[in-house]
Design an enzyme around this catalytic site. Sequence first.
Site, PDB file in Angstrom:
ATOM      1  N   CYS B  82      34.517  25.895 127.108  1.00 31.65           N
ATOM      2  CA  CYS B  82      34.882  26.625 125.670  1.00 31.65           C
ATOM      3  C   CYS B  82      36.386  26.193 125.327  1.00 31.65           C
ATOM      4  CB  CYS B  82      34.713  28.057 125.485  1.00 31.65           C
ATOM      5  SG  CYS B  82      35.080  28.734 123.923  1.00 31.65           S
ATOM      6  N   HIS B 180      29.699  29.515 126.482  1.00 29.33           N
ATOM      7  CA  HIS B 180      29.972  30.251 127.724  1.00 29.33           C
ATOM      8  C   HIS B 180      28.479  30.138 128.882  1.00 29.33           C
ATOM      9  CE1 HIS B 180      33.966  31.772 127.007  1.00 29.33           C
ATOM     10  NE2 HIS B 180      33.577  31.411 125.639  1.00 29.33           N
ATOM     11  N   GLU B 182      28.504  31.185 131.593  1.00 27.71           N
ATOM     12  CA  GLU B 182      28.708  32.559 132.342  1.00 27.71           C
ATOM     13  C   GLU B 182      28.386  34.028 131.839  1.00 27.71           C
ATOM     14  OE1 GLU B 182      30.766  30.987 130.911  1.00 27.71           O
ATOM     15  OE2 GLU B 182      32.690  32.315 130.419  1.00 27.71           O
TER      16      GLU B 182
END
Lengths: 258, 202
Positions: B82, B180, B182
Amino acid sequence: MLKKRIVGVVTVKDGWAVQSSSYSKYLPLGRPELIAENLDRWGVDEILLQSIDRSRSGLGPDLDLLDRVSKFGLGTPLIYGGGISTVQHGQDVVRAGADRVVLDCALHSNSALTRSLSLKIGQQAIIGCLPVSFNKKRLEWFDYVRSEYKPLDKIKDVIINSVVSEWLIVDPVNEGKKNKFDAQIIEPLRGMIKNIIVFGGISEPQQIEDLSSIDQVVAICVGNFLNYSELAVNKLMQEVNGTQFRDATRGFSKGVSQ
Amino acid sequence: MKKSVLVVDYGFGNLSSIIYRLEKLGYKAWGTSNSKLVANADLVILPGVGAFGAAMDFLEQSNFSSQIKEHVGNGKPLLGICLGMQLLTKGSLECVSARGLGLLPGKFVPFSCHNAHTGWNTVTFSKDLDISDSLNSCEYYFNHSFRYKGPDKIKLGQVKHGNQFAAAIGRKKIIGVQFHPEKSQQDGAKFLQNILKNMINA
């Protein structure tokens, strides 16, 4: 295609997750971090932690709560609201584990806050919150710290001057009540706001379908009603028609029999 | 022996999700603001929280800029997530006074008809990004206000929000992803597992 989101809401009062009704009656549910962990596992699109007693009591954001939640290493984006009134608060909240922050009370007293905070955490991380309801057929903005209503013109000023990515429109009167969200509160705001998140009394698949058919509605928050059964998000979304949302089988629950 | 992954700690984001995910995937992962530790890492991650200007200020003042350039100069992999992807390029109109790391061409510009791209969207990866077919057309979580503008040849993944734009860019062992992983639940975890394995072992 960018999907519309289902946001799981964890309402926190005095450090405990509660089932809330109109933000006036509460039943304890348990530890907020465990509820957040469930929502993560089931695959809600975002989790909103709202600490509803922080601004009124001047406590600032609940960083201990965020610390406890972030220790679970959530795989779902986390939004936090409650007690944020300064740039430092906003930064502290992100530092403690939130991906995005909600500003509510601060918008009444410090309209420049969103601009300064955006320089630190980015506009995409800021959500403005507008609790609104009709009073004598006029839409009004509720300031719950001062327990007073403000006219729609005040909201217009705040919307124009704020640097946020989305607006959370809350129906505080119907919050926590099954199938009671008043969709009419969105109407006067649709021309002013591009990205709307709705919350307060949303529980039914048909409601979710109807609200998601509104162009400006990008996300729908569901609170109490996700706490009644295992895999509640998945079960709810199985009954929602359309391709605007992610599949009902989602998140870390993929492969779990339902 | 476990491979080590250093996650740069700019001082204003929380790294628990990315660290947790990396450890689950079997890496020795740690977040740090100490640029000297870059030398000990097999792979460096620039994570994705914050604003461009503030993050670049940190990278310059902490000496991470030069340490990271030395790291990639030694043929070691670098992943930007990002905001981290944006930092890999020459700059961003979010803060015109701050230059990016300049490891990849191009820059970031605001969306013309949206103020942000937030939510879950489908990514189509190019074959140049050597990842499993099962990860193609999955949905990943995005949250950004600026999009990549640069040469097509380094675009490794595309996403559509109004117009089509880059969801991943890179060359050799420098890769940036706009989403993202994660925070993208199971599919994000699988993506990280796949891409990190490829980057470290290539």
